[in-house]
Design a protein around this motif. Structure first.
Motif, PDB file in Angstrom:
ATOM      1  N   GLY A   1       0.787  -1.226   0.000  1.00 55.04           N
ATOM      2  CA  GLY A   1       0.000   0.000   0.000  1.00 55.04           C
ATOM      3  C   GLY A   1       0.821   1.279   0.000  1.00 55.04           C
TER       4      GLY A   1
ATOM      5  N   ASP B   1      -6.084 -14.024  -6.949  1.00 55.53           N
ATOM      6  CA  ASP B   1      -7.324 -13.841  -6.195  1.00 55.53           C
ATOM      7  C   ASP B   1      -7.107 -13.883  -4.680  1.00 55.53           C
ATOM      8  OD1 ASP B   1      -6.730 -16.569  -6.234  1.00 55.53           O
ATOM      9  OD2 ASP B   1      -8.835 -17.182  -6.319  1.00 55.53           O
ATOM     10  N   GLU B   2      -5.869 -14.031  -4.236  1.00 59.16           N
ATOM     11  CA  GLU B   2      -5.569 -14.034  -2.806  1.00 59.16           C
ATOM     12  C   GLU B   2      -5.047 -12.660  -2.384  1.00 59.16           C
ATOM     13  OE1 GLU B   2      -4.320 -18.663  -2.171  1.00 59.16           O
ATOM     14  OE2 GLU B   2      -2.733 -17.278  -2.800  1.00 59.16           O
ATOM     15  N   LYS B   3      -5.412 -12.250  -1.192  1.00 61.58           N
ATOM     16  CA  LYS B   3      -5.022 -10.924  -0.710  1.00 61.58           C
ATOM     17  C   LYS B   3      -3.522 -10.849  -0.387  1.00 61.58           C
ATOM     18  CE  LYS B   3      -6.354  -7.396   2.565  1.00 61.58           C
ATOM     19  NZ  LYS B   3      -7.334  -6.962   3.539  1.00 61.58           N
ATOM     20  N   HIS B   4      -2.964 -11.939   0.089  1.00 64.06           N
ATOM     21  CA  HIS B   4      -1.551 -11.950   0.497  1.00 64.06           C
ATOM     22  C   HIS B   4      -0.785 -13.020  -0.273  1.00 64.06           C
ATOM     23  CE1 HIS B   4      -2.325  -9.196   3.781  1.00 64.06           C
ATOM     24  NE2 HIS B   4      -3.375  -9.922   4.088  1.00 64.06           N
ATOM     25  N   CYS B   5       0.536 -12.879  -0.296  1.00 63.54           N
ATOM     26  CA  CYS B   5       1.358 -13.862  -1.002  1.00 63.54           C
ATOM     27  C   CYS B   5       1.438 -15.161  -0.193  1.00 63.54           C
ATOM     28  CB  CYS B   5       2.753 -13.317  -1.288  1.00 63.54           C
ATOM     29  SG  CYS B   5       3.363 -12.071  -0.185  1.00 63.54           S
ATOM     30  N   ARG B   6       1.641 -16.235  -0.905  1.00 64.28           N
ATOM     31  CA  ARG B   6       1.781 -17.549  -0.269  1.00 64.28           C
ATOM     32  C   ARG B   6       3.201 -17.785   0.223  1.00 64.28           C
ATOM     33  NH1 ARG B   6      -1.716 -22.332  -1.812  1.00 64.28           N
ATOM     34  NH2 ARG B   6      -3.686 -21.274  -2.077  1.00 64.28           N
TER      35      ARG B   6
ATOM     36  N   CYS C   1       3.976 -13.485   3.320  1.00 64.05           N
ATOM     37  CA  CYS C   1       4.543 -12.269   2.736  1.00 64.05           C
ATOM     38  C   CYS C   1       5.804 -11.865   3.479  1.00 64.05           C
ATOM     39  CB  CYS C   1       3.535 -11.125   2.822  1.00 64.05           C
ATOM     40  SG  CYS C   1       2.092 -11.350   1.776  1.00 64.05           S
TER      41      CYS C   1
END
Length: 92
Positions: free
Chosen positions: A8, A48-53, A71
């Motif tokens: 952000g 489609d995921e908000k955070h990295c895997r 993340c």
């Protein structure tokens, strides 16, 4: 993408290159980040995921770290820093 956004926050000098490919009914994605021309980290997962895997951090002296879940921890105090899996903060 020059002067990329991370968490952000727009980071001047941070470049992000994103690569995507279909994976069944989802889209897999990896972001490769460099700061002022030097590799810093890669983070990947699905769009489609908000955070990295998972992610991996790059050190100029040691190369790529082991891959870790989630993340990366980053901070923007005086430039751009990322935490290695060993807990060390690397200034990009």
């Amino acid at each position: 993408m020059p002067d990329a956004e991370f968490g952000g926050t727009i980071v001047p000098g941070l470049r992000a290159d994103f690569y995507r490919r279909p994976d069944g009914d989802r889209i897999a994605s990896v972001g490769r980040y460099s700061y002022r021309g030097r590799d810093v980290l890669m983070a990947w997962g699905y769009v489609d995921e908000k955070h990295c895997r998972r992610h991996a951090v790059h050190s100029a002296g040691r190369g790529w770290s082991a891959v870790v879940d989630g993340c990366p921890d980053v901070r923007f105090d005086d430039g751009f820093e990322v935490r290695t899996p060993d807990g060390e903060w690397l200034r990009a």
